[in-house]
Design a protein around this motif. Sequence first.
Motif, mmCIF file in Angstrom:
data_model
loop_
_atom_site.group_PDB
_atom_site.id
_atom_site.type_symbol
_atom_site.label_atom_id
_atom_site.label_comp_id
_atom_site.label_asym_id
_atom_site.label_seq_id
_atom_site.Cartn_x
_atom_site.Cartn_y
_atom_site.Cartn_z
ATOM 1 N N THR A 1 45.413 48.057 36.381
ATOM 2 C CA THR A 1 44.170 47.894 35.613
ATOM 3 C C THR A 1 43.154 47.080 36.398
ATOM 4 O O THR A 1 41.953 47.391 36.404
ATOM 5 C CB THR A 1 44.471 47.214 34.266
ATOM 6 O OG1 THR A 1 45.362 48.029 33.508
ATOM 7 C CG2 THR A 1 43.193 46.985 33.466
ATOM 8 N N VAL A 2 43.628 46.026 37.085
ATOM 9 C CA VAL A 2 42.726 45.226 37.918
ATOM 10 C C VAL A 2 42.135 46.083 39.018
ATOM 11 O O VAL A 2 40.926 46.015 39.316
ATOM 12 C CB VAL A 2 43.471 44.019 38.516
ATOM 13 C CG1 VAL A 2 42.584 43.272 39.518
ATOM 14 C CG2 VAL A 2 43.931 43.070 37.409
ATOM 15 N N GLU A 3 42.954 46.942 39.639
ATOM 16 C CA GLU A 3 42.462 47.811 40.714
ATOM 17 C C GLU A 3 41.406 48.782 40.198
ATOM 18 O O GLU A 3 40.412 49.054 40.883
ATOM 19 C CB GLU A 3 43.636 48.571 41.329
ATOM 20 C CG GLU A 3 44.603 47.673 42.091
ATOM 21 C CD GLU A 3 45.858 48.428 42.515
ATOM 22 O OE1 GLU A 3 46.062 49.567 42.024
ATOM 23 O OE2 GLU A 3 46.627 47.877 43.335
ATOM 24 N N VAL A 4 41.626 49.311 38.990
ATOM 25 C CA VAL A 4 40.635 50.232 38.403
ATOM 26 C C VAL A 4 39.318 49.503 38.160
ATOM 27 O O VAL A 4 38.233 50.021 38.465
ATOM 28 C CB VAL A 4 41.176 50.840 37.087
ATOM 29 C CG1 VAL A 4 40.070 51.587 36.349
ATOM 30 C CG2 VAL A 4 42.343 51.772 37.376
ATOM 31 N N HIS A 5 39.396 48.294 37.600
ATOM 32 C CA HIS A 5 38.173 47.522 37.366
ATOM 33 C C HIS A 5 37.439 47.243 38.681
ATOM 34 O O HIS A 5 36.211 47.377 38.753
ATOM 35 C CB HIS A 5 38.513 46.198 36.679
ATOM 36 C CG HIS A 5 38.815 46.328 35.217
ATOM 37 N ND1 HIS A 5 38.060 47.086 34.363
ATOM 38 C CD2 HIS A 5 39.823 45.794 34.457
ATOM 39 C CE1 HIS A 5 38.551 47.012 33.138
ATOM 40 N NE2 HIS A 5 39.631 46.231 33.169
ATOM 41 N N LEU A 6 38.180 46.858 39.713
ATOM 42 C CA LEU A 6 37.543 46.574 40.999
ATOM 43 C C LEU A 6 36.882 47.821 41.572
ATOM 44 O O LEU A 6 35.791 47.752 42.153
ATOM 45 C CB LEU A 6 38.568 46.017 41.980
ATOM 46 C CG LEU A 6 38.928 44.534 41.813
ATOM 47 C CD1 LEU A 6 40.072 44.157 42.741
ATOM 48 C CD2 LEU A 6 37.718 43.652 42.085
ATOM 49 N N GLY A 7 37.530 48.982 41.402
ATOM 50 C CA GLY A 7 36.922 50.220 41.877
ATOM 51 C C GLY A 7 35.586 50.489 41.202
ATOM 52 O O GLY A 7 34.613 50.899 41.854
ATOM 53 N N ARG A 8 35.531 50.263 39.908
ATOM 54 C CA ARG A 8 34.271 50.470 39.184
ATOM 55 C C ARG A 8 33.212 49.461 39.629
ATOM 56 O O ARG A 8 32.027 49.795 39.764
ATOM 57 C CB ARG A 8 34.513 50.339 37.684
ATOM 58 C CG ARG A 8 35.333 51.485 37.096
ATOM 59 C CD ARG A 8 35.695 51.203 35.657
ATOM 60 N NE ARG A 8 36.477 52.295 35.076
ATOM 61 C CZ ARG A 8 37.147 52.220 33.937
ATOM 62 N NH1 ARG A 8 37.155 51.072 33.263
ATOM 63 N NH2 ARG A 8 37.829 53.254 33.490
ATOM 64 N N ILE A 9 33.650 48.225 39.856
ATOM 65 C CA ILE A 9 32.714 47.190 40.311
ATOM 66 C C ILE A 9 32.156 47.552 41.684
ATOM 67 O O ILE A 9 30.945 47.447 41.921
ATOM 68 C CB ILE A 9 33.417 45.823 40.347
ATOM 69 C CG1 ILE A 9 33.800 45.393 38.929
ATOM 70 C CG2 ILE A 9 32.536 44.776 41.014
ATOM 71 C CD1 ILE A 9 34.812 44.256 38.883
#
Length: 553
Positions: A522-530
């Motif tokens: 989930t953290v990786e997905v958020h970072l990708g969007r950021i």
Amino acid sequence: MRANWHHARASLEGDPAAAPELIDIAGQLSDAGHPERALLLAREASDHATASDRDDARLVAGTSALAAGFVSEASAWLNALYSETSDPRRSRGLGALLVAQTLAQGAVPEIDPSSLRPETDDPEDWRHWTRASALVAVMCAERGDRRGMRVWLDALREGAARTGTERELRDPAIALSWLIVGDRDVDEVAGSGPVSGGMLSALRAALHGDIDRARRLLAKDDSAIGSAPDPLVPGYEHSPIIQAYRRVVDVLLLAWRGDIGLARERLIQAALVLPVALPFAGLGVVLARRLDLAVLGELGPFSLSLTAALPNGARIDVLVDRGIQSLLAGAFHDAAATVRLWAELGSPRTAMSVPALDELALTVEARPMTVGSIEPPEIALAQRLRVRIATAGDARWRSERDAVTEAARTLASPFTRARVETMLGTQHAIHDDHAAARVHLHRAERLFEVSGATAWARSIRDRIDRLDAREGSIVPAADPLSACRAAWSLALTARELEVAMLAVGGSPNRDIAEMLNVSVRTVEVHLGRIFTKFDVRSRVELTVLAHRTDHHL
């Protein structure tokens, strides 16, 4: 008349013989554009009149009170008239009653126009009902009520067909209503008088970008000599309430042209003699507040007094005022938080675009927040340029900056261009081009001074001083990355912001996942969007961007 008036005033009991002449003189004064004097005589007539004359006195008193801007009193007089009197007088006072109730309550009464339809074939009754329908349709448009506007426009069409007033009343009223709710493709109808003619033509000219012509069209009805009657507001052409509408539009045109100081002076002068808090659902009050902020940096006695004069039901976007005040004071964190709250509450705004309404409302998705508003083309262009500046990541900044700078030179309004130059200067500083940043900020300062927006000029001067005093710093942050956090809060969701700030603080993905009680994926997905939103490719680039943003906002 003087003898009858003095005799009536001296009578210990009512003198019915004096009432008819007092009513007649009051009507003449009202038609001549002296509603306050007419109201005094109509009040006196009502005190002395018998039942047969009292309704006439109420009608003159109510319409005169409305013309003078005393909407609560007008509503009281006309309510009594409508509830007690015969049909002919009901129809004559219907339009004034509905307008008075709308202005007094801040909202259009929930009434089915068909329930007020004349029960006779009298052409006069139908003309009054048709005109009332046109007025209420415009009132709905001012408040952004498209559904109500359509209902009353349907009634207007029906009445105009029966009275043969399609060209002089129906067409201008329909065009004005749709124009106010933001429809630019209104028919090029030619009305007459200060509202159906002058105001409609002026707003249409402004939407085509010719502000000077718009002001000339608006000013042509200032003199009673040779001015045409207005079928939408017959007898009210030179009344204080119509003058207030026209003066608010003129001040708005000056603000659109970038004459901020002059616009404020004109509005203050108008507020001394006209009910400028009433037109366009409080537009004059919003203008007063924005102009005070632009010149003083705070809300002064002028705007606060007008705010107190707003009807109880009227709403203005005070959160934007708070955000602008915080921005001018250098409190970016508070400004960003305030605007975010404003957006969450539905982004309330006036039907007509007011300068600085969207100053802090830019999002990474780059959707200009001006849908359904009236504004000249260059106001919309400036908003698009600000969006391009705000959303240009490192990879696109080099290609965007020159194009935006060139486009900004086409802006004629000094205030509008200054706001674009301010953003260009800030972005150049964020990208460590301090020489270019100073050039754009100095331009912004001079342009704000030319426009009379002295508070904005002072704010830019403070940024330049900080940039000169401390390399690369425009607004120092009280806490590490606090300005960055505030700026990014406009672009990221609450969870994305938490992840981003922890990442730039050096926390590994696993630690972030544990702190937020989510999975590493989930953290990786958020970072990708950021990364996508900020046009960066790694944590390193995100961290560099964070520190640049914090230094230069």
